[in-house]
Design a protein around this motif. Structure first.
Motif, PDB file in Angstrom:
ATOM      1  N   THR A 134       1.822   5.244  -4.795  1.00  0.00           N
ATOM      2  CA  THR A 134       1.447   3.829  -4.818  1.00  0.00           C
ATOM      3  C   THR A 134      -0.028   3.670  -5.147  1.00  0.00           C
ATOM      4  OG1 THR A 134       3.164   3.327  -3.194  1.00  0.00           O
ATOM      5  CG2 THR A 134       1.404   1.700  -3.462  1.00  0.00           C
ATOM      6  N   ARG A 135      -0.875   4.481  -4.514  1.00  0.00           N
ATOM      7  CA  ARG A 135      -2.316   4.387  -4.766  1.00  0.00           C
ATOM      8  C   ARG A 135      -2.692   4.892  -6.159  1.00  0.00           C
ATOM      9  NH1 ARG A 135      -4.715   0.823  -3.838  1.00  0.00           N
ATOM     10  NH2 ARG A 135      -6.566   1.948  -4.449  1.00  0.00           N
TER      11      ARG A 135
ATOM     12  N   SER B 201       0.821  -1.221   0.000  1.00  0.00           N
ATOM     13  CA  SER B 201       0.000   0.000   0.000  1.00  0.00           C
ATOM     14  C   SER B 201       0.851   1.265   0.000  1.00  0.00           C
ATOM     15  CB  SER B 201      -0.915   0.018   1.225  1.00  0.00           C
ATOM     16  OG  SER B 201      -0.140   0.195   2.405  1.00  0.00           O
TER      17      SER B 201
ATOM     18  N   HIS C  61      -0.918   4.618  -8.843  1.00  0.00           N
ATOM     19  CA  HIS C  61      -0.601   3.517  -9.747  1.00  0.00           C
ATOM     20  C   HIS C  61      -1.631   2.397  -9.602  1.00  0.00           C
ATOM     21  CE1 HIS C  61       1.521  -0.274 -10.840  1.00  0.00           C
ATOM     22  NE2 HIS C  61       1.663   0.429 -11.941  1.00  0.00           N
ATOM     23  N   ALA C  62      -1.977   2.071  -8.355  1.00  0.00           N
ATOM     24  CA  ALA C  62      -2.961   1.005  -8.123  1.00  0.00           C
ATOM     25  C   ALA C  62      -4.320   1.371  -8.726  1.00  0.00           C
ATOM     26  CB  ALA C  62      -3.104   0.731  -6.632  1.00  0.00           C
TER      27      ALA C  62
ATOM     28  N   TYR D 116      -4.318   0.382 -12.446  1.00  0.00           N
ATOM     29  CA  TYR D 116      -4.492  -1.031 -12.805  1.00  0.00           C
ATOM     30  C   TYR D 116      -5.798  -1.613 -12.283  1.00  0.00           C
ATOM     31  CZ  TYR D 116      -2.228  -2.517  -8.347  1.00  0.00           C
ATOM     32  OH  TYR D 116      -1.888  -2.723  -7.040  1.00  0.00           O
ATOM     33  N   GLU D 117      -6.406  -0.986 -11.292  1.00  0.00           N
ATOM     34  CA  GLU D 117      -7.711  -1.456 -10.823  1.00  0.00           C
ATOM     35  C   GLU D 117      -8.814  -1.168 -11.840  1.00  0.00           C
ATOM     36  OE1 GLU D 117      -6.746  -0.884  -6.061  1.00  0.00           O
ATOM     37  OE2 GLU D 117      -7.874   0.658  -7.120  1.00  0.00           O
TER      38      GLU D 117
END
Length: 130
Positions: free
Chosen positions: A48-49, A36, A51-52, A55-56
């Protein structure tokens, strides 16, 4: 779709540079980062979020684009593709800049724009099949 993938890769490269800097500058183990980003700086968490978040949502975006391609209905996605990519870029950049309440609301609006565009595309593709 290439622009979306390029953006995800750019965020990943920035994330890896950031983490590499932390490893080199602090002697931290390269395998010690929490997925995270919660064990880094506030910017590291936001990066980090961001980027996440990419891809989510990518399976939805890519799924609609692939559906348009295989059903030969890319004309449906052509007109709003850059707006959808722009909303993704704006969402990520807003996320990188701040985690304030206002920034979170703005980021949500950019996310809703992407959902709305993908939903519109899907409805149009389905209508053309009927």
């Amino acid at each position: 779709m290439a622009g979306y993938i390029l953006w995800m890769l750019l965020l990943l490269i920035i994330l890896e540079i950031f983490r590499s800097y932390l490893v080199v500058s602090s002697g931290r183990a390269a395998n010690s980062f929490h997925p995270s980003g919660s064990d880094t700086t506030a910017f590291g968490q936001r990066l980090t979020r961001a980027h996440a978040n990419c891809y989510e949502f990518f399976p939805v975006f890519a799924g609609v684009i692939i559906l348009a391609v295989v059903s030969d209905k890319t004309a449906v996605t052509d007109s709003l593709a850059l707006f959808c990519l722009g909303a993704r870029l704006a969402q990520s950049c807003t996320h990188l800049m701040s985690a304030s309440n206002l920034a979170s609301q703005v980021r949500f609006l950019f996310f809703i724009a992407q959902i709305g565009i993908c939903l519109f595309w899907l409805i149009e593709i389905i209508k053309l099949d009927a």
